[in-house]
Design a protein around this motif. Structure first.
Motif, PDB file in Angstrom:
ATOM      1  N   HIS A 435       0.828  -1.209   0.000  1.00  0.00           N
ATOM      2  CA  HIS A 435       0.000   0.000   0.000  1.00  0.00           C
ATOM      3  C   HIS A 435       0.866   1.264   0.000  1.00  0.00           C
ATOM      4  O   HIS A 435       0.542   2.256  -0.644  1.00  0.00           O
ATOM      5  CB  HIS A 435      -0.953  -0.013   1.196  1.00  0.00           C
ATOM      6  CG  HIS A 435      -2.048  -1.028   1.052  1.00  0.00           C
ATOM      7  ND1 HIS A 435      -2.493  -1.814   2.078  1.00  0.00           N
ATOM      8  CD2 HIS A 435      -2.757  -1.422  -0.034  1.00  0.00           C
ATOM      9  CE1 HIS A 435      -3.452  -2.621   1.647  1.00  0.00           C
ATOM     10  NE2 HIS A 435      -3.616  -2.399   0.360  1.00  0.00           N
ATOM     11  N   ARG A 436       1.976   1.200   0.725  1.00  0.00           N
ATOM     12  CA  ARG A 436       2.883   2.353   0.723  1.00  0.00           C
ATOM     13  C   ARG A 436       3.395   2.632  -0.689  1.00  0.00           C
ATOM     14  O   ARG A 436       3.578   3.778  -1.089  1.00  0.00           O
ATOM     15  CB  ARG A 436       4.058   2.084   1.666  1.00  0.00           C
ATOM     16  CG  ARG A 436       4.879   3.323   2.030  1.00  0.00           C
ATOM     17  CD  ARG A 436       6.199   2.967   2.671  1.00  0.00           C
ATOM     18  NE  ARG A 436       7.084   2.210   1.790  1.00  0.00           N
ATOM     19  CZ  ARG A 436       7.785   2.733   0.787  1.00  0.00           C
ATOM     20  NH1 ARG A 436       7.706   4.018   0.531  1.00  0.00           N
ATOM     21  NH2 ARG A 436       8.559   1.974   0.016  1.00  0.00           N
ATOM     22  N   GLN A 437       3.579   1.553  -1.438  1.00  0.00           N
ATOM     23  CA  GLN A 437       4.060   1.702  -2.813  1.00  0.00           C
ATOM     24  C   GLN A 437       2.936   2.065  -3.785  1.00  0.00           C
ATOM     25  O   GLN A 437       3.167   2.224  -4.980  1.00  0.00           O
ATOM     26  CB  GLN A 437       4.724   0.399  -3.274  1.00  0.00           C
ATOM     27  CG  GLN A 437       6.001   0.053  -2.537  1.00  0.00           C
ATOM     28  CD  GLN A 437       6.647  -1.221  -3.089  1.00  0.00           C
ATOM     29  OE1 GLN A 437       6.205  -1.765  -4.089  1.00  0.00           O
ATOM     30  NE2 GLN A 437       7.697  -1.681  -2.419  1.00  0.00           N
ATOM     31  N   GLY A 438       1.721   2.133  -3.268  1.00  0.00           N
ATOM     32  CA  GLY A 438       0.597   2.479  -4.146  1.00  0.00           C
ATOM     33  C   GLY A 438      -0.061   1.283  -4.798  1.00  0.00           C
ATOM     34  O   GLY A 438      -0.864   1.434  -5.728  1.00  0.00           O
ATOM     35  N   GLY A 439       0.270   0.096  -4.309  1.00  0.00           N
ATOM     36  CA  GLY A 439      -0.279  -1.115  -4.925  1.00  0.00           C
ATOM     37  C   GLY A 439      -1.514  -1.632  -4.225  1.00  0.00           C
ATOM     38  O   GLY A 439      -2.079  -0.982  -3.322  1.00  0.00           O
ATOM     39  N   LEU A 440      -1.927  -2.801  -4.652  1.00  0.00           N
ATOM     40  CA  LEU A 440      -3.119  -3.463  -4.115  1.00  0.00           C
ATOM     41  C   LEU A 440      -2.724  -4.824  -3.573  1.00  0.00           C
ATOM     42  O   LEU A 440      -1.924  -5.535  -4.179  1.00  0.00           O
ATOM     43  CB  LEU A 440      -4.166  -3.653  -5.223  1.00  0.00           C
ATOM     44  CG  LEU A 440      -4.701  -2.370  -5.858  1.00  0.00           C
ATOM     45  CD1 LEU A 440      -5.396  -2.695  -7.179  1.00  0.00           C
ATOM     46  CD2 LEU A 440      -5.656  -1.686  -4.906  1.00  0.00           C
ATOM     47  N   PHE A 441      -3.315  -5.167  -2.440  1.00  0.00           N
ATOM     48  CA  PHE A 441      -2.964  -6.410  -1.776  1.00  0.00           C
ATOM     49  C   PHE A 441      -4.217  -7.269  -1.622  1.00  0.00           C
ATOM     50  O   PHE A 441      -5.288  -6.777  -1.263  1.00  0.00           O
ATOM     51  CB  PHE A 441      -2.374  -6.109  -0.393  1.00  0.00           C
ATOM     52  CG  PHE A 441      -1.973  -7.329   0.399  1.00  0.00           C
ATOM     53  CD1 PHE A 441      -0.736  -7.930   0.200  1.00  0.00           C
ATOM     54  CD2 PHE A 441      -2.834  -7.880   1.340  1.00  0.00           C
ATOM     55  CE1 PHE A 441      -0.363  -9.056   0.936  1.00  0.00           C
ATOM     56  CE2 PHE A 441      -2.471  -9.002   2.076  1.00  0.00           C
ATOM     57  CZ  PHE A 441      -1.227  -9.599   1.868  1.00  0.00           C
ATOM     58  N   GLY A 442      -4.068  -8.568  -1.909  1.00  0.00           N
ATOM     59  CA  GLY A 442      -5.223  -9.453  -1.765  1.00  0.00           C
ATOM     60  C   GLY A 442      -4.795 -10.899  -1.645  1.00  0.00           C
ATOM     61  O   GLY A 442      -3.608 -11.203  -1.452  1.00  0.00           O
ATOM     62  N   TYR A 443      -5.780 -11.760  -1.744  1.00  0.00           N
ATOM     63  CA  TYR A 443      -5.515 -13.190  -1.558  1.00  0.00           C
ATOM     64  C   TYR A 443      -5.883 -13.988  -2.798  1.00  0.00           C
ATOM     65  O   TYR A 443      -6.902 -13.721  -3.450  1.00  0.00           O
ATOM     66  CB  TYR A 443      -6.331 -13.737  -0.378  1.00  0.00           C
ATOM     67  CG  TYR A 443      -5.883 -13.176   0.946  1.00  0.00           C
ATOM     68  CD1 TYR A 443      -4.765 -13.688   1.598  1.00  0.00           C
ATOM     69  CD2 TYR A 443      -6.566 -12.119   1.524  1.00  0.00           C
ATOM     70  CE1 TYR A 443      -4.351 -13.163   2.817  1.00  0.00           C
ATOM     71  CE2 TYR A 443      -6.156 -11.595   2.743  1.00  0.00           C
ATOM     72  CZ  TYR A 443      -5.041 -12.113   3.380  1.00  0.00           C
ATOM     73  OH  TYR A 443      -4.625 -11.590   4.576  1.00  0.00           O
ATOM     74  N   ALA A 444      -5.057 -14.998  -3.071  1.00  0.00           N
ATOM     75  CA  ALA A 444      -5.342 -15.938  -4.156  1.00  0.00           C
ATOM     76  C   ALA A 444      -6.163 -17.101  -3.603  1.00  0.00           C
ATOM     77  O   ALA A 444      -6.168 -17.371  -2.398  1.00  0.00           O
ATOM     78  CB  ALA A 444      -4.041 -16.461  -4.750  1.00  0.00           C
ATOM     79  N   HIS A 445      -6.857 -17.773  -4.500  1.00  0.00           N
ATOM     80  CA  HIS A 445      -7.535 -19.052  -4.203  1.00  0.00           C
ATOM     81  C   HIS A 445      -8.600 -18.948  -3.111  1.00  0.00           C
ATOM     82  O   HIS A 445      -8.867 -19.929  -2.418  1.00  0.00           O
ATOM     83  CB  HIS A 445      -6.508 -20.122  -3.795  1.00  0.00           C
ATOM     84  CG  HIS A 445      -5.283 -20.165  -4.654  1.00  0.00           C
ATOM     85  ND1 HIS A 445      -5.330 -20.301  -6.015  1.00  0.00           N
ATOM     86  CD2 HIS A 445      -3.960 -20.098  -4.335  1.00  0.00           C
ATOM     87  CE1 HIS A 445      -4.085 -20.302  -6.503  1.00  0.00           C
ATOM     88  NE2 HIS A 445      -3.248 -20.169  -5.504  1.00  0.00           N
TER      89      HIS A 445
END
Lengths: 732, 234
Positions: A435-445
């Protein structure tokens, strides 16, 4: 001579012989002979005799099955008579086939009368020879042999183990013949002795040429396309020219082949090649089906063509859109694409694939676990995106990934690989950095709760560290875990990804992000995902609004009687994704559904338009199911009546219990890891060693989140007084 | 305690890569129902680890290459188990499934013993029983390699006025016989049946996946076959 051809269907029986009148033994030879004719030598049989042969095959096999273990007696005799009747019919049918090579075994020493022809035109580079050898009175046999000139262990000798008496039917399959004459030694063996040795020259015809013009059916522009060429006589797949061979970019993982087995139903599934563009190639003469496909928004093309020796056959394959989601502001993506990119060539190959499948944003992820990484990337961030028009490869990561502990994570739009083995089990650190880098975080499967992903979700979803969950993969929409978190009052955006090379093809399942009137860019797409403006699909398309709000939006209401206008529309292609059901779900339960008129009907479009009171808040989403099993689902719209949560309040205690159980699982994991560490036993498993080391901060997080869930339990109790009975707050 | 936790969590040896995905077998079933017979086709796509175990079984002479003769013998030995691994019932009554064509293995051009996917195709049939009518329920029992994690999917097609719908089209199985339609907990440990080249049908205790299909009324004038259908407007 007749034209012959056979199916090359994987490994085949190299040599099978059975005396079809042997009573004690089964008669698989006759059945196998029939199957071989049906599956691989349809050209010899012809369409008119095929149903008869099919029925003969069934009758022989049924009798064989019933005879197994059956004691002597009238029933057995009856079955044997039925079997022999069917076998006799098989021989009679074979007699009627054109192109049979007929000969007799005569004299001493035995010889073939008449001898086999010196030269035989096969009509293709593969085919079947049907040889009838008459050895006078006796019982006869069926014999099958396959000779594949591409397999080194095949000797190249046609060997027929004939019966000493009666008629022997030999079906010889020839595969991968070179153009022109090929001479085979022919040996006739009887009772373990070679009776006759002769020769037979088979001639494969001159090649023809096929030109396939691949273009976008709407713009007319050349484009990479998913292609399949199938010889109709044999079912054999022919590799097209101009194939994009990205198999080497999979580091040997999954299905590391350029030919992709797509996880879609019907003719859309099966094996496909990614072809860079129009191509011209030589092919043996014959009928072929040329199939071209470009992702779910396009109508697949299936063309039947005939290739003739020395002639050019041209076909245009221009898949057209049945829907243009771009015009509605929705752009496709695949959150889970593995592939090494170390060079421009690597990038161009993957880019060709996503263009062929019409995926606008591919999250190309470097994969790691606590031991190592796979699918190397040149770098991260916008600088390392690769684009062609509105198609973009954007580097991301699938890491951390723990398989027995906390599950797999996905990150998009990051600026660097975030991986610290010494903090590997503290997924929140990665989420924060993403998030600090401006990205998105989530989960696979998430769709299958693979790798116990519910555990880390339990830790990090309530702390607002998670943007999305992969709820559609391998054409399987799995909502159980997702709904659990939504029903506990946590927002979680729907995502979908193919997970190639374990999946079939990029975009076989996909997510759409709503950009509205904005011009497409990777940044705009990521921003739309961040806002939760997504839907996932493997076939049907969906629109969903409450008043003027879109998926991912929050509607704040003051009055529980406030009326909300809910509109949902699902539509599919008439030849593919006819709809079985459209539903609007509230808290995961069907609030209103639309089905085609009449039981068992199908529709190309279904819609719902109704009003519902806001009640005490909820999450609502639309989902659709097509007749072919493909599905779609939107991210919810969240209706909030402050200060209440939008959760499924009446189930809150049970939902919170479930989350607390997940926390207990994490505690047990840490305890287990510590027991191992304290035992002093050498333990080569870094995952457990590291888990023991990182157990302290992980358990602190567990304690923190447990307090949060306990507070939610108190919130539920407080809210109970504020909420009125919701039984009457249904639709109207 | 530790042992129990280990069992619960699948704590075991080092797992790498998409272990479960590499270990799994995709079971792609298709049933075609007509007035005279019910044809059942299963394509089993063996992913890397699962394929490696089977390739080792095929390679009888242990020279690392799989000849067509070795493939034939492998299938011949496997055939009875494969037959037992599938079942079909109509309205609760078992029907006799008979092999329609011999099983086939497609090594996808990789004819050596390596962890590379291959496809096993089975074709069976049963005579359509007289009690199969509109509203009937067909159940397909797939107990093939039931001890190996699997993604099951089934498609259906009817002819002669029969129209089928599948109730549970896609299912995960965890290879332990305990499964849920959604959210199956799958251990990353390689099941013993894979590592040891276990048979296709380890017995009823290992469970199996059951697909249920229903004969529903056919809509008038609807198209069901996939094919080019130009002209549909969004």
């Amino acid at each position: 001579m007749n034209s012959h051809a056979t199916l090359l269907g994987g490994l085949v029986a190299a040599l099978v012989l059975v005396d079809f009148q042997a009573r004690a033994a089964a008669v698989p030879g006759a059945a196998e002979f029939a199957s071989e004719l049906l599956l691989k030598h349809g050209v010899l049989v012809g369409p008119s005799r095929r149903p008869q042969l099919d029925e003969i095959n069934r009758r022989i096999r049924e009798a064989e099955r019933a005879l197994r273990g059956l004691a002597a007696g009238p029933e057995r005799e009856g079955l044997e008579a039925r079997r022999e009747g069917a076998v006799t019919e098989l021989a009679t049918l074979a007699e009627s086939l054109p192109g049979v090579l007929r000969s007799r075994l005569e004299g001493s020493p035995p010889r073939l009368v008449p001898s086999l022809p010196d030269r035989l035109d096969l009509g293709a580079d593969e085919g079947g020879l049907l040889i009838r050898l008459d050895a006078g009175p006796g019982e006869g046999r069926f014999v099958i042999q396959d000779l594949d000139q591409a397999r080194p262990e095949h000797s190249g000798t046609i060997r027929i183990d004939a019966a000493a008496g009666g008629v022997t039917w030999a079906l010889i399959g020839l595969h991968h013949l070179p153009v022109g004459p090929t001479t085979f030694p022919v040996e006739i063996w009887v009772g373990g002795e070679r009776w006759v040795r002769t020769g037979l020259t088979v001639v494969a015809p001159a090649l023809g040429e096929l030109q396939v013009d691949l273009r976008d059916g709407d713009s007319g522009k050349a484009t990479p396309t998913m292609v399949r060429i199938t010889a109709l006589a044999t079912g054999r797949d022919r590799k097209p020219a101009n194939v994009v061979d990205f198999g080497g970019q999979f580091d040997g993982n999954g299905s590391p082949l350029a030919q992709r087995r797509v996880n879609l139903p019907g003719r859309l599934g099966g094996l496909w090649w990614c072809v860079a563009g129009s191509f011209r190639m030589a092919l043996p003469p014959g009928e072929y089906e040329v199939a071209a496909r470009r992702g779910v928004e396009h109508i697949p093309v299936f063309e039947t063509i005939t290739v003739r020796s020395g002639a050019l056959t041209s076909v245009a394959c221009r898949p057209r859109r049945w829907v243009d989601m771009r015009r509605k502001g929705w752009f496709s993506g695949d959150d889970h694409v593995h592939g090494r990119i170390l060079s421009d060539d690597d990038a161009q190959r993957l880019l060709a694939w996503v263009r062929a499948e019409d995926i606008h944003l591919a999250n190309v992820v470097k994969m790691g676990d606590i031991y190592r990484t796979w699918f190397e990337q040149r770098g991260w961030g916008p600088k390392y995106r690769v684009a062609y028009e509105d198609y973009v490869l954007s580097p991301g990561q699938e890491c951390p990934r723990t398989h027995d502990q906390l599950g797999h994570t996905l990150s998009m739009n990051t600026r660097g690989l975030i991986r610290d083995v010494d903090q590997y089990f503290l997924y929140d650190r990665v989420a924060d950095e993403v998030h600090r880098q401006g990205g998105l975080f989530g989960y696979a499967h998430v769709n299958s709760d693979l790798f116990f992903v519910h555990r880390d979700m339990t830790l990090n979803v309530p702390r607002d560290k998670v943007d999305f969950g992969e709820v559609l993969q391998f054409n399987r929409l799995g909502t159980e875990v997702w709904y659990e978190f939504l029903n506990t009052g946590f927002r979680l955006t729907a995502a979908a990804g193919s997970d190639v090379p374990w999946g079939g093809s990029v975009g076989e399942v996909r997510m759409y992000a709503y950009l509205g009137a904005k011009r497409f860019s990777a940044d705009a797409w990521f921003e739309a995902v961040r806002r939760g403006r997504t839907l996932v699909t493997s076939g049907p398309m969906l629109e969903f609004r409450i008043d003027d709000f879109l998926p991912g939006d929050e509607i704040q209401v003051k009055d529980r009687e406030q009326s909300l206008r809910v509109r949902a529309r699902a539509w599919g292609h008439a030849g593919r994704s006819l709809l079985r059901q459209l539903a609007v779900v509230r808290h995961g339960e069907v609030l209103r559904e639309a089905q085609p008129a009449g039981s068992g009907s199908e529709a190309s479009e279904l819609s719902l338009d109704f009003e519902v009171p806001a009640g005490d808040g909820a999450w609502l989403a639309a989902r659709a199911e097509a007749v072919d099993g493909t599905m779609a689902h939107t991210t919810p719209i969240y209706v909030v009546r402050p200060p209440l949560r939008f959760w499924k309040h009446d189930e809150a205690p049970a939902l919170l219990d479930r989350r607390l159980r997940s926390l207990a699982e994490i505690e047990e994991l840490v305890a287990s890891a510590r027991v191992r560490a304290e035992s002093g036993a050498p333990d080569a498993d870094q995952a457990w060693r590291q888990l023991a080391r990182q157990g302290g901060p992980l358990l602190e997080q567990v304690a923190q989140v447990r307090r949060l869930y306990e507070e939610l339990r108190e919130t539920a109790e407080r809210e109970a007084a504020m909420r009125t009975a919701t039984a009457g707050a249904g639709t109207r | 305690m530790a042992g129990l936790v280990g069992l619960l969590t699948g704590a075991g040896g080092k797992a790498s890569g998409h272990e479960v995905l590499a270990t799994q077998i995709q079971h792609l079933g298709r049933i075609e129902a007509g007035a005279t017979h019910l044809d059942l086709t299963f394509e089993l796509v063996f992913h890397e680890t699962a394929s490696f175990a089977e390739r080792r079984r095929m390679d009888r002479d242990r020279n690392g290459r799989i000849t067509s003769e070795e493939g034939r013998r492998y299938l011949e030995e496997l055939a009875p188990e494969l037959e037992r691994g599938l079942g079909l019932s109509v309205d609760g009554r078992e029907v006799d499934l008979v092999t329609l064509h011999e099983p086939q293995v497609d090594l996808r051009g990789v004819e050596v013993v390596v962890p590379s996917p291959h496809v096993l195709t089975l074709r069976m049939f049963a005579r359509t029983p007289p009690h199969f009518r509109e509203g009937s329920r067909l159940q397909i029992r797939d107990g093939l390699w039931a001890a190996v994690p699997a993604l099951h999917a089934v498609e259906c097609r009817g002819s002669d006025g029969i129209r089928l719908e599948v109730e549970n089209r896609v299912t995960w199985a965890d290879g332990t016989g305990s499964r849920r339609r959604d959210g199956v907990r799958v251990s990353a440990e390689v099941p013993a049946a894979v590592g040891q080249g276990g048979g296709p049908n380890p017995g009823p205790s290992a469970g199996g996946t059951v697909f249920t299909l229903r004969w529903v009324p056919a809509p008038v004038g609807s198209r069901r076959e996939l094919g080019p259908a130009p002209g549909l407007q969004p």
